[in-house]
Design a protein around this motif. Structure first.
Motif, PDB file in Angstrom:
ATOM      1  N   HIS B  11       0.777  -1.139  -0.270  1.00  0.00           N
ATOM      2  CA  HIS B  11       0.054   0.129  -0.121  1.00  0.00           C
ATOM      3  C   HIS B  11       0.977   1.096   0.090  1.00  0.00           C
ATOM      4  O   HIS B  11       1.434   1.347   0.783  1.00  0.00           O
ATOM      5  CB  HIS B  11      -1.063  -0.066   1.278  1.00  0.00           C
ATOM      6  CG  HIS B  11      -1.449  -1.245   1.403  1.00  0.00           C
ATOM      7  ND1 HIS B  11      -2.576  -1.662   0.585  1.00  0.00           N
ATOM      8  CD2 HIS B  11      -1.568  -2.300   2.368  1.00  0.00           C
ATOM      9  CE1 HIS B  11      -3.009  -2.712   0.905  1.00  0.00           C
ATOM     10  NE2 HIS B  11      -2.326  -3.270   2.018  1.00  0.00           N
ATOM     11  N   SER B  60      -7.368  -3.621  -9.648  1.00  0.00           N
ATOM     12  CA  SER B  60      -6.050  -2.970  -9.609  1.00  0.00           C
ATOM     13  C   SER B  60      -5.303  -2.762 -10.941  1.00  0.00           C
ATOM     14  O   SER B  60      -6.001  -2.767 -12.058  1.00  0.00           O
ATOM     15  CB  SER B  60      -5.163  -3.975  -8.830  1.00  0.00           C
ATOM     16  OG  SER B  60      -4.852  -5.020  -9.431  1.00  0.00           O
ATOM     17  N   GLU B  61      -4.432  -2.264 -11.048  1.00  0.00           N
ATOM     18  CA  GLU B  61      -3.452  -2.262 -12.283  1.00  0.00           C
ATOM     19  C   GLU B  61      -3.278  -3.554 -13.082  1.00  0.00           C
ATOM     20  O   GLU B  61      -3.533  -3.353 -14.300  1.00  0.00           O
ATOM     21  CB  GLU B  61      -2.158  -1.497 -12.138  1.00  0.00           C
ATOM     22  CG  GLU B  61      -2.440   0.110 -11.870  1.00  0.00           C
ATOM     23  CD  GLU B  61      -1.123   0.670 -11.683  1.00  0.00           C
ATOM     24  OE1 GLU B  61      -1.201   1.873 -11.387  1.00  0.00           O
ATOM     25  OE2 GLU B  61      -0.076   0.113 -11.742  1.00  0.00           O
ATOM     26  N   LEU B  66      -9.762  -5.441  -6.303  1.00  0.00           N
ATOM     27  CA  LEU B  66      -9.291  -4.851  -4.969  1.00  0.00           C
ATOM     28  C   LEU B  66     -10.106  -5.235  -3.936  1.00  0.00           C
ATOM     29  O   LEU B  66     -11.342  -5.259  -3.796  1.00  0.00           O
ATOM     30  CB  LEU B  66      -9.394  -3.189  -5.009  1.00  0.00           C
ATOM     31  CG  LEU B  66      -8.599  -2.572  -6.027  1.00  0.00           C
ATOM     32  CD1 LEU B  66      -8.680  -1.383  -6.429  1.00  0.00           C
ATOM     33  CD2 LEU B  66      -7.085  -2.532  -5.647  1.00  0.00           C
ATOM     34  N   THR B  71     -11.295   0.025  -1.309  1.00  0.00           N
ATOM     35  CA  THR B  71     -12.423   0.762  -2.016  1.00  0.00           C
ATOM     36  C   THR B  71     -13.507   1.176  -0.956  1.00  0.00           C
ATOM     37  O   THR B  71     -14.469   1.903  -1.622  1.00  0.00           O
ATOM     38  CB  THR B  71     -13.011  -0.263  -3.043  1.00  0.00           C
ATOM     39  OG1 THR B  71     -13.377  -1.410  -2.492  1.00  0.00           O
ATOM     40  CG2 THR B  71     -11.733  -0.535  -4.246  1.00  0.00           C
TER      41      THR B  71
END
Lengths: 127, 100
Positions: B11, B60-61, B66, B71
């Motif tokens: 994170h 996520s990327e 997520l 979120t």
């Protein structure tokens, strides 16, 4: 009778007329077996998120129907046999939204809609 | 000393206080439970597997789902979201992963 939402992806080599014929076939199968097609949507020739059977793009079609289970089962069986269909998915829904799905309303540059435009056929729900 | 984040490498947006107080706080916010679930309440969008634009906000990327502590999605909506994302992945509207 229950509402089913069926989405399938056709091969990118097919023309839009072929895809239309395919869709008509399936709507006929549902009607023959005692169901009613509520709505058909053609989402166009879209880029797939990953390669399926060496295809990068595919024609997306969605059929929403109000049918008994046997009609949908027969349609699914035919989809499974047909070589032109890369993938199909049928889910049961509780209620049907007659307005166009979010796929039709999007005009963003992410989508490559190269088909002959959007075709939404909305028919009356029987019963 | 205080800044050694060997437990929380994933994170990047956390404040320095989180290590001391043992709380996960995204984007520097101290109390996450004050932030409402973006999918509940009035005028909230309906979760639909056909809506990849809405669903990508919760990925996520790398294309992974997520967790709801990031979120702030409620538990019930997170379950519906999970099913919708997995359906969209099956139909190739969303990727399983974007990692090479």
């Amino acid at each position: 009778m229950a509402y089913y939402e069926s989405t399938f992806i056709a091969r990118q080599d097919m023309s839009t007329q072929d895809v239309q014929n395919l869709t008509d076939n399936y709507t006929k199968i549902i009607a023959e077996n005692g169901g009613a097609v509520v709505k058909t949507e053609y989402w166009g020739l879209k880029t797939l998120a990953y390669i399926i059977k060496k295809n990068r793009k595919g024609h997306y079609v969605m059929i929403v129907s109000d049918a008994p289970y046997d009609a949908v089962k027969e349609m699914e069986r035919r989809m499974k046999i047909n070589e032109d269909i890369l993938r199909h998915m049928t889910i049961k829904v509780d209620e049907v939204d007659l307005s166009p799905s979010p796929m039709m309303s999007n005009n963003s540059a992410d989508y490559e809609i190269e088909g002959l435009g959007t075709k939404t056929v909305i028919e009356e729900i029987e019963g | 000393m205080n800044r050694s984040d060997d437990n929380n490498t994933g994170h990047s947006g956390e404040s320095n206080n989180s290590y001391i107080n043992n709380q996960v706080s995204p984007s520097g916010l101290f109390f996450r439970r004050q932030r409402a679930c973006p999918l509940s309440g009035e005028n909230s969008p309906k979760i639909d597997y056909k809506d990849p634009k809405l669903l990508t906000k919760f990925l996520s990327e790398g294309g992974r789902i997520l967790p709801s502590r990031i979120t702030s999605v409620s538990a019930k909506k997170q379950r519906q979201l999970k099913i919708a994302i997995k359906r969209a992945r099956n139909i190739a509207l969303l990727p399983f992963t974007t990692h090479q």
